[in-house]
Design a protein around this motif. Structure first.
Motif, PDB file in Angstrom:
ATOM      1  N   VAL A   1     -17.403  22.299 -35.566  1.00  0.00           N
ATOM      2  CA  VAL A   1     -17.636  21.730 -34.236  1.00  0.00           C
ATOM      3  C   VAL A   1     -18.660  20.614 -34.329  1.00  0.00           C
ATOM      4  O   VAL A   1     -19.581  20.669 -35.146  1.00  0.00           O
ATOM      5  N   SER A   2     -18.474  19.575 -33.510  1.00  0.00           N
ATOM      6  CA  SER A   2     -19.437  18.482 -33.413  1.00  0.00           C
ATOM      7  C   SER A   2     -19.786  18.273 -31.947  1.00  0.00           C
ATOM      8  O   SER A   2     -18.927  18.406 -31.069  1.00  0.00           O
ATOM      9  N   ILE A   3     -21.047  17.923 -31.701  1.00  0.00           N
ATOM     10  CA  ILE A   3     -21.519  17.645 -30.355  1.00  0.00           C
ATOM     11  C   ILE A   3     -22.124  16.248 -30.349  1.00  0.00           C
ATOM     12  O   ILE A   3     -22.987  15.929 -31.177  1.00  0.00           O
ATOM     13  N   ARG A   4     -21.663  15.418 -29.423  1.00  0.00           N
ATOM     14  CA  ARG A   4     -22.170  14.056 -29.319  1.00  0.00           C
ATOM     15  C   ARG A   4     -23.220  13.925 -28.215  1.00  0.00           C
ATOM     16  O   ARG A   4     -23.276  14.751 -27.305  1.00  0.00           O
ATOM     17  N   ALA A   5     -24.026  12.899 -28.311  1.00  0.00           N
ATOM     18  CA  ALA A   5     -24.989  12.600 -27.254  1.00  0.00           C
ATOM     19  C   ALA A   5     -24.242  12.336 -25.955  1.00  0.00           C
ATOM     20  O   ALA A   5     -23.215  11.655 -25.944  1.00  0.00           O
ATOM     21  N   GLY A   6     -24.726  12.907 -24.867  1.00  0.00           N
ATOM     22  CA  GLY A   6     -24.101  12.709 -23.574  1.00  0.00           C
ATOM     23  C   GLY A   6     -22.911  13.601 -23.313  1.00  0.00           C
ATOM     24  O   GLY A   6     -22.190  13.403 -22.330  1.00  0.00           O
ATOM     25  N   GLU A   7     -22.707  14.604 -24.156  1.00  0.00           N
ATOM     26  CA  GLU A   7     -21.534  15.467 -24.031  1.00  0.00           C
ATOM     27  C   GLU A   7     -21.942  16.873 -23.610  1.00  0.00           C
ATOM     28  O   GLU A   7     -22.876  17.458 -24.164  1.00  0.00           O
ATOM     29  N   ALA A   8     -21.216  17.420 -22.633  1.00  0.00           N
ATOM     30  CA  ALA A   8     -21.377  18.808 -22.221  1.00  0.00           C
ATOM     31  C   ALA A   8     -20.172  19.596 -22.712  1.00  0.00           C
ATOM     32  O   ALA A   8     -19.034  19.262 -22.380  1.00  0.00           O
ATOM     33  N   VAL A   9     -20.411  20.623 -23.511  1.00  0.00           N
ATOM     34  CA  VAL A   9     -19.343  21.409 -24.116  1.00  0.00           C
ATOM     35  C   VAL A   9     -19.486  22.862 -23.685  1.00  0.00           C
ATOM     36  O   VAL A   9     -20.552  23.464 -23.833  1.00  0.00           O
ATOM     37  N   ALA A  10     -18.429  23.423 -23.147  1.00  0.00           N
ATOM     38  CA  ALA A  10     -18.402  24.840 -22.795  1.00  0.00           C
ATOM     39  C   ALA A  10     -17.700  25.613 -23.902  1.00  0.00           C
ATOM     40  O   ALA A  10     -16.743  25.121 -24.510  1.00  0.00           O
ATOM     41  N   VAL A  11     -18.179  26.828 -24.169  1.00  0.00           N
ATOM     42  CA  VAL A  11     -17.542  27.719 -25.140  1.00  0.00           C
ATOM     43  C   VAL A  11     -17.109  28.967 -24.384  1.00  0.00           C
ATOM     44  O   VAL A  11     -17.929  29.641 -23.762  1.00  0.00           O
ATOM     45  N   MET A  12     -15.811  29.270 -24.458  1.00  0.00           N
ATOM     46  CA  MET A  12     -15.260  30.407 -23.735  1.00  0.00           C
ATOM     47  C   MET A  12     -14.522  31.341 -24.688  1.00  0.00           C
ATOM     48  O   MET A  12     -14.078  30.934 -25.762  1.00  0.00           O
ATOM     49  N   GLY A  13     -14.402  32.592 -24.261  1.00  0.00           N
ATOM     50  CA  GLY A  13     -13.680  33.575 -25.049  1.00  0.00           C
ATOM     51  C   GLY A  13     -14.048  34.962 -24.574  1.00  0.00           C
ATOM     52  O   GLY A  13     -15.059  35.161 -23.897  1.00  0.00           O
ATOM     53  N   ALA A  14     -13.227  35.924 -24.921  1.00  0.00           N
ATOM     54  CA  ALA A  14     -13.491  37.305 -24.535  1.00  0.00           C
ATOM     55  C   ALA A  14     -14.738  37.824 -25.231  1.00  0.00           C
ATOM     56  O   ALA A  14     -15.215  37.240 -26.222  1.00  0.00           O
ATOM     57  N   SER A  15     -15.278  38.916 -24.719  1.00  0.00           N
ATOM     58  CA  SER A  15     -16.403  39.554 -25.383  1.00  0.00           C
ATOM     59  C   SER A  15     -16.010  39.913 -26.812  1.00  0.00           C
ATOM     60  O   SER A  15     -14.923  40.430 -27.061  1.00  0.00           O
ATOM     61  N   GLY A  16     -16.899  39.584 -27.752  1.00  0.00           N
ATOM     62  CA  GLY A  16     -16.601  39.836 -29.151  1.00  0.00           C
ATOM     63  C   GLY A  16     -15.850  38.729 -29.843  1.00  0.00           C
ATOM     64  O   GLY A  16     -15.509  38.853 -31.024  1.00  0.00           O
ATOM     65  N   SER A  17     -15.608  37.618 -29.148  1.00  0.00           N
ATOM     66  CA  SER A  17     -14.857  36.514 -29.743  1.00  0.00           C
ATOM     67  C   SER A  17     -15.701  35.683 -30.703  1.00  0.00           C
ATOM     68  O   SER A  17     -15.155  34.909 -31.492  1.00  0.00           O
ATOM     69  N   GLY A  18     -17.021  35.825 -30.632  1.00  0.00           N
ATOM     70  CA  GLY A  18     -17.898  35.065 -31.515  1.00  0.00           C
ATOM     71  C   GLY A  18     -18.642  33.934 -30.844  1.00  0.00           C
ATOM     72  O   GLY A  18     -19.425  33.232 -31.484  1.00  0.00           O
TER      73      GLY A  18
ATOM     74  N   HIS B   1     -23.439  18.594 -36.089  1.00  0.00           N
ATOM     75  CA  HIS B   1     -22.159  18.632 -36.796  1.00  0.00           C
ATOM     76  C   HIS B   1     -22.122  19.892 -37.650  1.00  0.00           C
ATOM     77  O   HIS B   1     -22.918  20.041 -38.589  1.00  0.00           O
ATOM     78  N   ALA B   2     -21.217  20.800 -37.314  1.00  0.00           N
ATOM     79  CA  ALA B   2     -21.091  22.069 -38.032  1.00  0.00           C
ATOM     80  C   ALA B   2     -19.739  22.134 -38.730  1.00  0.00           C
ATOM     81  O   ALA B   2     -18.719  21.780 -38.142  1.00  0.00           O
ATOM     82  N   VAL B   3     -19.737  22.602 -39.969  1.00  0.00           N
ATOM     83  CA  VAL B   3     -18.514  22.696 -40.766  1.00  0.00           C
ATOM     84  C   VAL B   3     -18.478  24.046 -41.472  1.00  0.00           C
ATOM     85  O   VAL B   3     -19.437  24.437 -42.147  1.00  0.00           O
ATOM     86  N   GLY B   4     -17.370  24.758 -41.299  1.00  0.00           N
ATOM     87  CA  GLY B   4     -17.139  25.980 -42.062  1.00  0.00           C
ATOM     88  C   GLY B   4     -18.178  27.069 -41.839  1.00  0.00           C
ATOM     89  O   GLY B   4     -18.503  27.812 -42.771  1.00  0.00           O
ATOM     90  N   VAL B   5     -18.657  27.210 -40.612  1.00  0.00           N
ATOM     91  CA  VAL B   5     -19.732  28.165 -40.339  1.00  0.00           C
ATOM     92  C   VAL B   5     -19.182  29.592 -40.295  1.00  0.00           C
ATOM     93  O   VAL B   5     -18.243  29.889 -39.554  1.00  0.00           O
ATOM     94  N   THR B   6     -19.776  30.457 -41.109  1.00  0.00           N
ATOM     95  CA  THR B   6     -19.373  31.861 -41.132  1.00  0.00           C
ATOM     96  C   THR B   6     -20.584  32.754 -40.878  1.00  0.00           C
ATOM     97  O   THR B   6     -21.715  32.413 -41.219  1.00  0.00           O
ATOM     98  N   LYS B   7     -20.325  33.907 -40.271  1.00  0.00           N
ATOM     99  CA  LYS B   7     -21.373  34.910 -40.040  1.00  0.00           C
ATOM    100  C   LYS B   7     -20.720  36.280 -39.988  1.00  0.00           C
ATOM    101  O   LYS B   7     -19.749  36.491 -39.257  1.00  0.00           O
TER     102      LYS B   7
END
Length: 245
Positions: free
Chosen positions: A30-47, A11-17
Motif C-alpha cells: 500500500v502507498s499513501i500520498r500527500a493530500g490523500e484520505a484512505v479508508a480501510v474496511m473489512g470484517a473483524s479479523g481481516s487484518g 510506501h509499504a511492500v510485502g508486509v507480513t505479521k
C-alpha cells in the motif's frame, strides 16, 4: 488531490505479521500520498487494525518494507526498528486517533492536545499555545480550559484530532474515530478530520466499519484474511476536495 504530482508519504511492500498460528497480514502492499484520505474496511479479523498499527509504527511487521518520508524530506525504514526508534518516529512524524479518544480526564483540553509537544521537549507555554491554535481551528475556541468530562463526545474527539496533529505529523492514522458517535456528530468529526489532514496535504488512513465514513475518503481498501482484496475510488470526493483548496 493530483496523484501525478503529490509525493508519496508512506510506501509499504510485502508486509507480513503473524500472531502464533494466525497470519494477520499476508504480504500487503500500500502507498499513501500527500493530500490523500484512505479508508480501510473489512470484517473483524481481516487484518485492518494490524495493518494500521504496522503503518503507524505501533508494532513492527515480521517482514516486508514500510518506508516513510519525514517532514525534513528524509526517508526511513520502519520495519526492523526497535520500540525506542518507533516511539521517536511516532513523536515526530505520526498522529494517531483512537475510537474512544483516550484523553486524560484530569487534564484540560489544551493540556491534552499539547502532550505530544511537551513529551518531545517543547516548552509548556509554547506547546499549549500551539495546541490552543489547533483547538480553535477545530471549532473549540473558548473550550481550552475545560476538562474532558465537560465536553461532548464529538468535542472530545476533536481534542484527540488536535493532539494527533499538534506535532505537524505528515501522516495521521485513525482507528474507528467515529465509532462511538451518533451519525450527526460523526459527520461533523469526519469533516473536521478531513479538513485538517488530507485537505491540508497530509496523509490520512482511517480504519472504519462505517460506509458513510469510507465514502468520504479518496480511496477505500478492502481487506480479507490479511490480504487486500479490493480497492475503490471516490472521484466525486476528490473533485470536491480539489475545488475546496
Amino acid at each position: 488531490m493530483n496523484e501525478t504530482t503529490s509525493p508519496t508519504l508512506l510506501h509499504a511492500v510485502g508486509v507480513t505479521k503473524r500472531y502464533g498460528d494466525v497470519l494477520a497480514l499476508a504480504g500487503v502492499d500500500v502507498s499513501i500520498r500527500a493530500g490523500e484520505a484512505v479508508a480501510v474496511m473489512g470484517a473483524s479479523g481481516s487484518g485492518k487494525t494490524t495493518l494500521l498499527h504496522c503503518l503507524a509504527a505501533v508494532i513492527s511487521p515480521d517482514s516486508g518494507s514500510i518506508r516513510m518520508t519525514r517532514p525534513n524530506g528524509s526517508v526511513i525504514e520502519l520495519v526492523g526498528m526497535d520500540e525506542d526508534a518507533r516511539s521517536a518516529v511516532r513523536r515526530s512524524s505520526i498522529g494517531f486517533i483512537f475510537q474512544d479518544h483516550l484523553l486524560l480526564p484530569d487534564l484540560t483540553a489544551v493540556e491534552n492536545a499539547a502532550l505530544p509537544l511537551i513529551m518531545a521537549g517543547t516548552p509548556r507555554v509554547d506547546a499549549e499555545h500551539r495546541a490552543a491554535q489547533w483547538l480553535a481551528h477545530l471549532g473549540l475556541d473558548g473550550m481550552q480550559d475545560r476538562r474532558i468530562g465537560q465536553l461532548s463526545g464529538g468535542q472530545a474527539q476533536r481534542v484527540a484530532i488536535a493532539r494527533a496533529q499538534v506535532n505537524g505529523a505528515p501522516m495521521v492514522f485513525a482507528d474507528e474515530p467515529t465509532g462511538a458517535l451518533d451519525s450527526a456528530t460523526s459527520t461533523d468529526v469526519m469533516t473536521a478530520l478531513l479538513q485538517s489532514t488530507a485537505r491540508q496535504n497530509r496523509g490520512l488512513v482511517v480504519v472504519t466499519h462505517d460506509a458513510d465514513v469510507a465514502r468520504r475518503c479518496d480511496r477505500v481498501l478492502h481487506m480479507q484474511d490479511g490480504r487486500l482484496v479490493g480497492e475503490s475510488f471516490a472521484p466525486q470526493q476528490r473533485a470536491e476536495a480539489g475545488s475546496a483548496r
